[in-house]
Design a protein around this motif. Structure first.
Motif, PDB file in Angstrom:
ATOM      1  N   PHE A 295      -1.893   6.209   1.882  1.00  0.00           N
ATOM      2  CA  PHE A 295      -2.155   4.924   1.294  1.00  0.00           C
ATOM      3  C   PHE A 295      -2.154   3.871   2.540  1.00  0.00           C
ATOM      4  N   CYS A 296      -0.927   3.798   3.423  1.00  0.00           N
ATOM      5  CA  CYS A 296      -0.777   2.942   4.430  1.00  0.00           C
ATOM      6  C   CYS A 296      -1.970   3.045   5.408  1.00  0.00           C
TER       7      CYS A 296
ATOM      8  N   PHE B  94       0.700  -1.147  -0.071  1.00  0.00           N
ATOM      9  CA  PHE B  94      -0.063  -0.117  -0.136  1.00  0.00           C
ATOM     10  C   PHE B  94       0.879   1.407   0.028  1.00  0.00           C
TER      11      PHE B  94
ATOM     12  N   GLY C 136       0.917   4.257  -3.048  1.00  0.00           N
ATOM     13  CA  GLY C 136       0.926   5.632  -2.682  1.00  0.00           C
ATOM     14  C   GLY C 136       2.214   6.586  -3.010  1.00  0.00           C
TER      15      GLY C 136
ATOM     16  N   GLY D 111       2.058  10.412   0.007  1.00  0.00           N
ATOM     17  CA  GLY D 111       1.420   9.223  -0.597  1.00  0.00           C
ATOM     18  C   GLY D 111       1.313   8.025   0.013  1.00  0.00           C
TER      19      GLY D 111
END
Length: 378
Positions: free
Chosen positions: A300-301, A93, A97, A296
């Motif tokens: 995303f994490c 992830f 991102g 990002g």
């Protein structure tokens, strides 16, 4: 959590390699702006067999670097941090991102212009430099953070390889490509026949590289394909994959990457160099690497954890993830590599390299300072 011997060896190799890369870069910049500037730059442009020395390094020796990346990626998938979806999900992830947001920020400034092809430049992370900076923090760094950053950078490399193959291939000579893929298929057959001797694979790899070089697809992709053709077996020390990976670590870290850095950072910096930073291309690189990467990776994490698709390790905090994201903004090797594929204009390439160097320095400094204060001293 204990580090495996293979991971520890890899981490130590990248740590030393990162410090050597820094020295090589400073040395090359110094020589390129000294009294021997003209001779020094001309040396790297010297033609051997219709190609410059720099071209042979970028298209030839860097194929060996990508071979090592492929072998490391294969090991991570079969036996390492990417072998378990639970462990792999968070860095996957983060890597997504760390590629999508920087590219988006770059395109925000460059879409529809002659430099939009550089969107892949801020997507990359230099694993050697990133781990080199992290290592300066000593034993205060949790094992899970080392693993997260390494897995993130490996996934980032995979993303860069896909980007190079898909977006930076201009024309394709299908006959040469067909021959290269046929050689690859033959090597896969040898693998299935349990041929464990490395020599046939290395000879086949040379032929595959030659025809890939003349196919229009960047020849370094050969390195990754060859890595997955070489028998992995059970991954033990006696296997062909492990033997080659172990053999390549030091030549790549202490010769190939420093040589790449020296050849590609011999930049003559003019008095008006700062004007190039105001161009949309340079701003896109700076914004993508310095801001886009940590933003990002962090977003995303957080999204992955919030959706229950991955888990944040117990000994990590979100601030640690942001710090790792900042280190992810050290683009250097892969960013410069993609720059050379994206542009033909010498001035744009020089401005891009300067922006990459500045962004990588700022990102590395920010990440170091952030983690120094966010990690508890053990």
């Amino acid at each position: 959590m204990k580090l495996t011997k293979t991971f520890k060896s890899f981490f130590e190799s990248e740590k030393a390699g990162g410090l050597l890369l820094l020295f090589a870069t400073l040395l090359s910049l110094g020589l390129a702006n000294s009294s021997i500037q003209t001779d020094y730059i001309q040396f790297w442009n010297t033609e051997i067999g219709h190609h410059s020395i720099t071209h042979w390094i970028n298209d030839g020796l860097m194929a060996i670097f990508f071979l090592l990346i492929g072998l490391e990626l294969e090991r991570e998938i079969y036996k390492g941090e990417l072998s378990s979806m639970k462990n792999a999900a968070l860095p996957i992830f983060g890597a997504l991102g760390g590629m999508i947001v920087p590219a988006g920020l770059f395109l925000l400034l460059n879409f529809g212009t002659t430099t939009q092809n550089g969107a892949g430049i801020p997507m990359a992370t230099d694993i050697a430099f990133a781990i080199g900076v992290l290592s300066l923090l000593g034993n205060r760094v949790p094992t899970s953070l080392k693993i997260f950053l390494t897995a993130l950078a490996v996934m980032d490399d995979l993303g860069a390889i896909i980007v190079i193959a898909v977006f930076y291939t201009k024309t394709i000579a299908f006959i040469n490509l067909g021959i290269a893929l046929s050689v690859f298929g033959l090597l896969l057959i040898l693998n299935r026949m349990r041929v464990r001797n490395l020599i046939p694979y290395l000879i086949g790899g040379v032929f595959m590289w030659y025809f890939m070089l003349n196919s229009g697809i960047h020849a370094t992709i050969t390195g990754v394909l060859l890595a997955f053709a070489i028998p992995f077996g059970d991954g033990s020390k006696s296997t062909a994959s492990y033997t080659l990976q172990h053999f390549l670590h030091k030549p790549v870290a202490f010769f190939i990457l420093p040589l790449f850095a020296i050849a590609n950072t011999c930049i003559a910096i003019n008095l008006d160099w700062s004007e190039g930073l105001s161009h949309s291309n340079s701003l896109g690189i700076l914004l993508g690497l310095v801001i886009g990467k940590p933003l990002g990776i962090g977003i995303f994490c957080l999204l992955g954890v919030s959706l229950g698709l991955c888990v944040l390790p117990k000994d990590l905090k979100w601030g640690n993830i942001i710090g790792a994201g900042m280190l992810g903004g050290i683009g250097f090797t892969m960013s410069i590599f993609i720059t050379l594929l994206a542009f033909d204009n010498a001035e744009v390439i020089t401005n891009s390299k300067i922006a990459i160097l500045i962004a990588s320095f700022v990102a590395g400094t920010m990440g170091f300072v952030w983690l120094k204060f966010s990690l508890k001293q053990k």
